[in-house]
Design a protein around this motif. Structure first.
Motif, PDB file in Angstrom:
ATOM      1  N   GLU A   1       0.856  -1.201   0.000  1.00 19.18           N
ATOM      2  CA  GLU A   1       0.000   0.000   0.000  1.00 19.18           C
ATOM      3  C   GLU A   1       0.892   1.251   0.000  1.00 19.18           C
ATOM      4  N   LEU A   2       1.959   1.224   0.802  1.00 17.12           N
ATOM      5  CA  LEU A   2       2.880   2.368   0.845  1.00 17.12           C
ATOM      6  C   LEU A   2       3.475   2.597  -0.544  1.00 17.12           C
ATOM      7  N   LEU A   3       3.904   1.504  -1.197  1.00 12.13           N
ATOM      8  CA  LEU A   3       4.556   1.642  -2.509  1.00 12.13           C
ATOM      9  C   LEU A   3       3.565   2.120  -3.567  1.00 12.13           C
ATOM     10  N   ARG A   4       2.286   1.696  -3.420  1.00 13.01           N
ATOM     11  CA  ARG A   4       1.256   2.159  -4.373  1.00 13.01           C
ATOM     12  C   ARG A   4       1.055   3.667  -4.219  1.00 13.01           C
ATOM     13  N   ILE A   5       0.912   4.118  -2.980  1.00  8.29           N
ATOM     14  CA  ILE A   5       0.706   5.553  -2.721  1.00  8.29           C
ATOM     15  C   ILE A   5       1.918   6.347  -3.207  1.00  8.29           C
ATOM     16  N   ASP A   6       3.079   5.785  -2.999  1.00  8.52           N
ATOM     17  CA  ASP A   6       4.315   6.445  -3.449  1.00  8.52           C
ATOM     18  C   ASP A   6       4.296   6.624  -4.968  1.00  8.52           C
ATOM     19  N   ARG A   7       3.916   5.548  -5.684  1.00  9.58           N
ATOM     20  CA  ARG A   7       3.872   5.623  -7.166  1.00  9.58           C
ATOM     21  C   ARG A   7       2.838   6.641  -7.624  1.00  9.58           C
ATOM     22  N   GLU A   8       1.657   6.612  -7.006  1.00 10.16           N
ATOM     23  CA  GLU A   8       0.593   7.560  -7.389  1.00 10.16           C
ATOM     24  C   GLU A   8       1.059   8.992  -7.134  1.00 10.16           C
ATOM     25  N   LEU A   9       1.781   9.195  -6.035  1.00 12.33           N
ATOM     26  CA  LEU A   9       2.260  10.547  -5.705  1.00 12.33           C
ATOM     27  C   LEU A   9       3.272  11.011  -6.741  1.00 12.33           C
ATOM     28  N   VAL A  10       4.163  10.111  -7.154  1.00 11.57           N
ATOM     29  CA  VAL A  10       5.153  10.454  -8.191  1.00 11.57           C
ATOM     30  C   VAL A  10       4.425  10.862  -9.476  1.00 11.57           C
ATOM     31  N   GLU A  11       3.398  10.078  -9.850  1.00 14.16           N
ATOM     32  CA  GLU A  11       2.646  10.400 -11.077  1.00 14.16           C
ATOM     33  C   GLU A  11       1.938  11.749 -10.937  1.00 14.16           C
ATOM     34  N   LEU A  12       1.344  11.997  -9.780  1.00 17.87           N
ATOM     35  CA  LEU A  12       0.643  13.270  -9.544  1.00 17.87           C
ATOM     36  C   LEU A  12       1.630  14.434  -9.694  1.00 17.87           C
ATOM     37  N   LYS A  13       2.813  14.280  -9.088  1.00 17.54           N
ATOM     38  CA  LYS A  13       3.807  15.362  -9.153  1.00 17.54           C
ATOM     39  C   LYS A  13       4.239  15.592 -10.599  1.00 17.54           C
ATOM     40  N   GLN A  14       4.354  14.477 -11.361  1.00 20.12           N
ATOM     41  CA  GLN A  14       4.772  14.615 -12.771  1.00 20.12           C
ATOM     42  C   GLN A  14       3.699  15.358 -13.571  1.00 20.12           C
ATOM     43  N   ARG A  15       2.424  15.051 -13.251  1.00 20.40           N
ATOM     44  CA  ARG A  15       1.329  15.736 -13.967  1.00 20.40           C
ATOM     45  C   ARG A  15       1.344  17.228 -13.638  1.00 20.40           C
ATOM     46  N   VAL A  16       1.510  17.539 -12.381  1.00 18.88           N
ATOM     47  CA  VAL A  16       1.538  18.952 -11.977  1.00 18.88           C
ATOM     48  C   VAL A  16       2.704  19.660 -12.665  1.00 18.88           C
ATOM     49  N   GLU A  17       3.869  19.007 -12.692  1.00 17.41           N
ATOM     50  CA  GLU A  17       5.030  19.641 -13.333  1.00 17.41           C
ATOM     51  C   GLU A  17       4.774  19.879 -14.823  1.00 17.41           C
ATOM     52  N   ALA A  18       4.164  18.873 -15.472  1.00 18.50           N
ATOM     53  CA  ALA A  18       3.876  18.994 -16.918  1.00 18.50           C
ATOM     54  C   ALA A  18       2.914  20.162 -17.151  1.00 18.50           C
ATOM     55  N   LEU A  19       1.900  20.264 -16.301  1.00 18.47           N
ATOM     56  CA  LEU A  19       0.925  21.367 -16.443  1.00 18.47           C
ATOM     57  C   LEU A  19       1.613  22.706 -16.203  1.00 18.47           C
ATOM     58  N   GLN A  20       2.512  22.755 -15.203  1.00 15.31           N
ATOM     59  CA  GLN A  20       3.202  24.022 -14.929  1.00 15.31           C
ATOM     60  C   GLN A  20       4.097  24.411 -16.109  1.00 15.31           C
ATOM     61  N   THR A  21       4.760  23.406 -16.683  1.00  9.32           N
ATOM     62  CA  THR A  21       5.629  23.681 -17.850  1.00  9.32           C
ATOM     63  C   THR A  21       4.782  24.240 -18.995  1.00  9.32           C
ATOM     64  N   GLU A  22       3.633  23.576 -19.207  1.00 10.08           N
ATOM     65  CA  GLU A  22       2.735  24.012 -20.288  1.00 10.08           C
ATOM     66  C   GLU A  22       2.226  25.421 -20.004  1.00 10.08           C
ATOM     67  N   ARG A  23       1.879  25.668 -18.741  1.00  5.63           N
ATOM     68  CA  ARG A  23       1.349  26.991 -18.368  1.00  5.63           C
ATOM     69  C   ARG A  23       2.434  28.047 -18.564  1.00  5.63           C
ATOM     70  N   ASN A  24       3.662  27.741 -18.185  1.00  2.65           N
ATOM     71  CA  ASN A  24       4.744  28.733 -18.352  1.00  2.65           C
ATOM     72  C   ASN A  24       4.975  29.013 -19.850  1.00  2.65           C
ATOM     73  N   ALA A  25       4.972  27.912 -20.624  1.00  2.00           N
ATOM     74  CA  ALA A  25       5.202  28.083 -22.085  1.00  2.00           C
ATOM     75  C   ALA A  25       4.072  28.934 -22.662  1.00  2.00           C
ATOM     76  N   ASN A  26       2.858  28.631 -22.231  1.00  2.00           N
ATOM     77  CA  ASN A  26       1.685  29.388 -22.703  1.00  2.00           C
ATOM     78  C   ASN A  26       1.825  30.860 -22.320  1.00  2.00           C
ATOM     79  N   ALA A  27       2.229  31.114 -21.080  1.00  2.00           N
ATOM     80  CA  ALA A  27       2.334  32.509 -20.607  1.00  2.00           C
ATOM     81  C   ALA A  27       3.348  33.285 -21.450  1.00  2.00           C
TER      82      ALA A  27
END
Ligand code: SSA
Length: 424
Positions: free
Chosen positions: A29-55
């Motif tokens: 369960e810990l490793l699953r939550i860890d993986r999901e958190l990594v994916e969430l952080k990657q999505r947020v980073e991708a969105l921030q990159t896109e938002r910065n490029a857009n800006a």
């Protein structure tokens, strides 16, 4: 706490530790939550990159393109904001689970369920042969008028104690002797309070899990520690020491409070298991070098054995099995001192090495020779705890007339007296 990177790379080792220590934790369960958190952080980073490029497009855009770009920026910001709660929840859940991950036991630790399987390493000292029927400590105290269990029970309830007359001087002499002895062995004396903040119990590893052992104070953040290990372990919380400052070695005297929840019916008579007691605690912080830390393990173990030899008390050293060492320990030995009335050895000291498991919880780091920030290693052992040590002390040194022979080492602390009490 273990390094998340270590857990990811060694799930089998960690699962084995969970199993042999009997820890209630689902690592998958810990490793699953860890993986999901990594994916969430990657999505947020991708969105921030896109938002910065857009800006960056907005100033160069034509008047027709601009509103669309600005709207896109807003939509991206909204999407990022929308992920925040999920990110927070995953971070909290992961931290709660990480706090429960046990340390990896040293290869020398025998696998076992509980203290009945602890392994005797050696016995020291001569078990006394009495030429008279020996009394137990309760009777010895009673005969000398050194206790008043009925009255103190009225005031403090069960598992309380009150000493009177020379027994008080004996308790203080033992504590002072222990402090002197440990100072002589190079430990810095400390006198600490037992009133501590809740996070210090997380730092030592008592929480989560040991909440029911701790007295809480109505309407207060503060709680009562069961050992000076708790405050001393957090003294340097969050600090970055230099490697020249280590090792730090303390002899910390404090009151200690324990609810003893779960011990109902055990040791209800006398001084062995009480709610409030005094302890001189040995606490050491070393560099992150297992060989050096294990050397210190030997030092604080020998300190306690030296104290018992000076008190002329027979004892044995046992190695705790995996099921009796607690989550944070890498290595643990108990010292058990002979109690004549019980015809057995009873635990009076507990010596532990915890690697960097506590330091990760308190953020205790130092800059090593190469300037790299590293978590320190920590160890602790009992120096002396009263009134429990008075049980073997009174019983082993009792004389036929009910008086108590004072061990040589304590005489300077008792005005040179060689015997306490009056013939009864
Ligand atoms: N309820 C109690 N009453 C009297 N003495 C106690 C009680 N609980 C523990 N002690 C004493 O305190 C010693 C250390 O307690 S321990 O939990 O085993 N270990 C620690 O607290 C560590 N910090 C090492 O001291 C015990 O060996 C015992 O001598």
């Amino acid at each position: 706490m273990l390094d998340l990177k270590f857990i990811r790379e060694n799930p089998g080792t960690v699962k084995h530790a969970i199993e042999v220590k009997g820890v209630n934790l689902d690592l998958d369960e810990l490793l699953r939550i860890d993986r999901e958190l990594v994916e969430l952080k990657q999505r947020v980073e991708a969105l921030q990159t896109e938002r910065n490029a857009n800006a960056r497009q907005v100033p160069k855009a034509t008047p027709e393109e601009r509103p669309g770009l600005i709207q896109k920026g807003k939509d991206l910001a909204e999407e990022i904001k929308g992920l925040e709660p999920q990110l927070r929840a995953h971070e909290d859940a992961l931290r709660q689970l990480l706090l429960r991950v046990p340390n990896i036991p040293h290869p020398s630790v025998p696998v076992g369920q509980d203290d009945s399987e602890n392994v005797e390493l050696r016995r020291e000292g001569q078990i006394p042969e009495f030429s008279f029927p020996p009394l137990d400590h309760v009777e010895l105290l009673e005969r000398q008028g050194w206790a008043d269990p009925e009255r103190v029970a009225r005031v403090s309830g069960s598992r309380s104690y009150l000493l009177k007359g020379d027994a008080v001087l004996l308790e203080m002499a033992v504590l002072m002797f222990a402090m002197d002895f440990l100072r002589g062995r190079g430990l810095t004396p400390l006198s600490t309070t037992a009133l501590v903040r809740p996070e210090t119990f997380v730092g030592s590893g008592h929480f989560p899990g040991g909440e029911d052992q701790v007295y809480k104070i109505e309407g207060e953040e503060l709680m009562l520690a069961g050992t000076a290990e708790v405050p001393v372990n957090s003294l340097y919380a969050g600090e970055q020491l230099s490697y020249e400052q280590l090792p730090l070695a303390y002899a910390a005297i404090s009151a200690a409070f324990r609810s003893e929840a779960g011990s109902a019916g055990r040791d209800v008579r006398g001084l062995i298991r009480v709610h409030e007691f005094r302890k001189v605690e040995q606490y050491v912080m070393t560099r992150a070098d297992e060989a050096e830390a294990l050397r210190w393990f030997g030092v604080i173990l020998e300190n306690a054995e030296g104290l018992l030899r000076e008190l002329e008390l027979p004892y044995r050293v046992v190695q705790n099995v995996t099921g009796d060492m607690g989550a944070g320990k890498v290595l643990m030995y108990d010292i058990e001192t002979w109690v004549p009335s019980e015809h057995k050895y009873r635990e009076t000291h507990s010596c532990s090495y915890l690697g960097d498991w506590q330091a990760r919880r308190t953020g205790l780091r130092y800059r090593d020779e190469h300037g790299k920030l590293v978590y320190a290693h920590t160890l602790n052992n009992t120096g002396i705890a009263t009134p429990r040590i008075l049980v073997p002390l009174l019983e082993n040194h009792q004389q036929a007339d009910g008086t108590i022979r004072v061990p040589e080492a304590l005489r300077p602390y008792l005005g040179g007296r060689e015997v306490l009490g009056v013939p009864v």
